[in-house]
Design a protein around this motif. Structure first.
Motif, PDB file in Angstrom:
ATOM      1  N   GLU A  82      38.179  31.763  34.494  1.00 42.72           N
ATOM      2  CA  GLU A  82      37.604  32.652  33.498  1.00 42.72           C
ATOM      3  C   GLU A  82      36.456  31.934  32.805  1.00 42.72           C
ATOM      4  OE1 GLU A  82      40.415  34.256  30.741  1.00 42.72           O
ATOM      5  OE2 GLU A  82      41.849  34.725  32.339  1.00 42.72           O
ATOM      6  N   VAL A  83      35.401  32.653  32.473  1.00 41.53           N
ATOM      7  CA  VAL A  83      34.303  32.069  31.713  1.00 41.53           C
ATOM      8  C   VAL A  83      34.783  31.881  30.277  1.00 41.53           C
ATOM      9  CG1 VAL A  83      31.957  32.397  30.861  1.00 41.53           C
ATOM     10  CG2 VAL A  83      32.559  33.113  33.187  1.00 41.53           C
ATOM     11  N   SER A  84      34.791  30.638  29.823  1.00 44.51           N
ATOM     12  CA  SER A  84      35.236  30.332  28.465  1.00 44.51           C
ATOM     13  C   SER A  84      34.078  30.204  27.486  1.00 44.51           C
ATOM     14  CB  SER A  84      36.043  29.039  28.455  1.00 44.51           C
ATOM     15  OG  SER A  84      37.195  29.182  29.250  1.00 44.51           O
ATOM     16  N   VAL A  85      32.934  29.709  27.994  1.00 42.99           N
ATOM     17  CA  VAL A  85      31.753  29.517  27.151  1.00 42.99           C
ATOM     18  C   VAL A  85      30.538  29.927  27.967  1.00 42.99           C
ATOM     19  CG1 VAL A  85      30.299  27.862  25.922  1.00 42.99           C
ATOM     20  CG2 VAL A  85      32.789  27.586  25.904  1.00 42.99           C
ATOM     21  N   GLN A  86      29.663  30.693  27.361  1.00 49.11           N
ATOM     22  CA  GLN A  86      28.390  31.038  27.983  1.00 49.11           C
ATOM     23  C   GLN A  86      27.312  30.775  26.958  1.00 49.11           C
ATOM     24  OE1 GLN A  86      28.164  34.984  29.604  1.00 49.11           O
ATOM     25  NE2 GLN A  86      26.029  34.756  30.192  1.00 49.11           N
ATOM     26  N   LEU A 122      30.142  35.434  39.979  1.00 52.04           N
ATOM     27  CA  LEU A 122      30.516  35.969  38.680  1.00 52.04           C
ATOM     28  C   LEU A 122      30.748  37.472  38.793  1.00 52.04           C
ATOM     29  CD1 LEU A 122      27.812  34.064  36.626  1.00 52.04           C
ATOM     30  CD2 LEU A 122      30.203  33.415  36.942  1.00 52.04           C
ATOM     31  N   TRP A 123      31.905  37.910  38.267  1.00 50.44           N
ATOM     32  CA  TRP A 123      32.301  39.310  38.323  1.00 50.44           C
ATOM     33  C   TRP A 123      32.638  39.802  36.928  1.00 50.44           C
ATOM     34  CZ3 TRP A 123      31.918  41.965  42.826  1.00 50.44           C
ATOM     35  CH2 TRP A 123      31.702  41.200  43.981  1.00 50.44           C
ATOM     36  N   LYS A 124      32.386  41.069  36.681  1.00 47.12           N
ATOM     37  CA  LYS A 124      32.677  41.655  35.372  1.00 47.12           C
ATOM     38  C   LYS A 124      34.175  41.622  35.084  1.00 47.12           C
ATOM     39  CE  LYS A 124      31.705  45.634  32.487  1.00 47.12           C
ATOM     40  NZ  LYS A 124      31.006  46.912  32.387  1.00 47.12           N
ATOM     41  N   THR A 125      35.001  42.006  36.080  1.00 45.20           N
ATOM     42  CA  THR A 125      36.445  41.992  35.892  1.00 45.20           C
ATOM     43  C   THR A 125      37.128  41.389  37.118  1.00 45.20           C
ATOM     44  OG1 THR A 125      36.881  44.147  36.909  1.00 45.20           O
ATOM     45  CG2 THR A 125      36.325  44.150  34.543  1.00 45.20           C
ATOM     46  N   GLU A 126      38.354  40.965  36.928  1.00 47.91           N
ATOM     47  CA  GLU A 126      39.134  40.450  38.054  1.00 47.91           C
ATOM     48  C   GLU A 126      39.404  41.565  39.067  1.00 47.91           C
ATOM     49  OE1 GLU A 126      43.032  37.686  38.979  1.00 47.91           O
ATOM     50  OE2 GLU A 126      42.613  38.261  36.917  1.00 47.91           O
ATOM     51  N   ALA A 127      39.567  42.783  38.576  1.00 46.43           N
ATOM     52  CA  ALA A 127      39.784  43.920  39.474  1.00 46.43           C
ATOM     53  C   ALA A 127      38.571  44.139  40.385  1.00 46.43           C
ATOM     54  CB  ALA A 127      40.078  45.182  38.667  1.00 46.43           C
ATOM     55  N   ASP A 128      37.366  43.956  39.854  1.00 47.41           N
ATOM     56  CA  ASP A 128      36.149  44.079  40.676  1.00 47.41           C
ATOM     57  C   ASP A 128      36.139  43.018  41.771  1.00 47.41           C
ATOM     58  OD1 ASP A 128      35.204  46.225  39.128  1.00 47.41           O
ATOM     59  OD2 ASP A 128      34.040  44.906  37.818  1.00 47.41           O
ATOM     60  N   LEU A 129      36.512  41.799  41.421  1.00 47.78           N
ATOM     61  CA  LEU A 129      36.575  40.714  42.405  1.00 47.78           C
ATOM     62  C   LEU A 129      37.602  41.038  43.478  1.00 47.78           C
ATOM     63  CD1 LEU A 129      36.203  37.899  43.628  1.00 47.78           C
ATOM     64  CD2 LEU A 129      37.671  37.011  41.808  1.00 47.78           C
ATOM     65  N   THR A 130      38.781  41.466  43.071  1.00 47.23           N
ATOM     66  CA  THR A 130      39.839  41.790  44.030  1.00 47.23           C
ATOM     67  C   THR A 130      39.394  42.908  44.969  1.00 47.23           C
ATOM     68  OG1 THR A 130      41.549  41.067  42.493  1.00 47.23           O
ATOM     69  CG2 THR A 130      42.236  42.552  44.249  1.00 47.23           C
ATOM     70  N   ALA A 131      38.740  43.914  44.428  1.00 47.42           N
ATOM     71  CA  ALA A 131      38.239  45.007  45.265  1.00 47.42           C
ATOM     72  C   ALA A 131      37.247  44.489  46.300  1.00 47.42           C
ATOM     73  CB  ALA A 131      37.604  46.089  44.398  1.00 47.42           C
ATOM     74  N   PHE A 132      36.373  43.588  45.904  1.00 50.22           N
ATOM     75  CA  PHE A 132      35.408  43.020  46.845  1.00 50.22           C
ATOM     76  C   PHE A 132      36.116  42.199  47.912  1.00 50.22           C
ATOM     77  CE2 PHE A 132      32.737  39.342  48.012  1.00 50.22           C
ATOM     78  CZ  PHE A 132      31.830  40.023  48.821  1.00 50.22           C
ATOM     79  N   GLU A 133      37.073  41.374  47.502  1.00 57.04           N
ATOM     80  CA  GLU A 133      37.772  40.501  48.455  1.00 57.04           C
ATOM     81  C   GLU A 133      38.589  41.279  49.494  1.00 57.04           C
ATOM     82  OE1 GLU A 133      38.466  36.353  46.048  1.00 57.04           O
ATOM     83  OE2 GLU A 133      39.952  37.923  45.793  1.00 57.04           O
ATOM     84  N   THR A 134      38.899  42.518  49.212  1.00 58.78           N
ATOM     85  CA  THR A 134      39.652  43.334  50.166  1.00 58.78           C
ATOM     86  C   THR A 134      38.756  44.343  50.898  1.00 58.78           C
ATOM     87  OG1 THR A 134      40.263  44.895  48.416  1.00 58.78           O
ATOM     88  CG2 THR A 134      41.805  43.099  48.864  1.00 58.78           C
TER      89      THR A 134
END
Length: 68
Positions: A63-67, A26-38
């Motif tokens: 994307e998380v739809s329900v929490q 779980l990541w706060k933003t997609e940009a955070d995930l992309t940064a980690f993956e690179t």
């Protein structure tokens, strides 16, 4: 991974009878995930896991739809 920007948590689901596993990160933003993956850390972790995986991991994004 806890020190990575935007990292919120991880779940590892396993089936002991088949040896299959799913990792949900779980990541706060997609940009955070992309940064980690690179990042060098990601390459390092994938290198360490290669010897215990039957095949290269398949990445999918949701994307998380329900929490609750």
């Amino acid at each position: 991974m806890k020190k990575q920007k935007g990292f919120k948590g991880q779940l590892l689901l396993t089936q002991s009878n088949t040896g299959k596993a799913i990792s949900i990160n779980l990541w706060k933003t997609e940009a955070d995930l992309t940064a980690f993956e690179t990042s060098p850390l990601y390459r390092e972790l994938m290198g360490k896991l290669a010897s215990v995986l039957a095949a290269p991991p398949v990445a999918e994004r949701y994307e998380v739809s329900v929490q609750a």
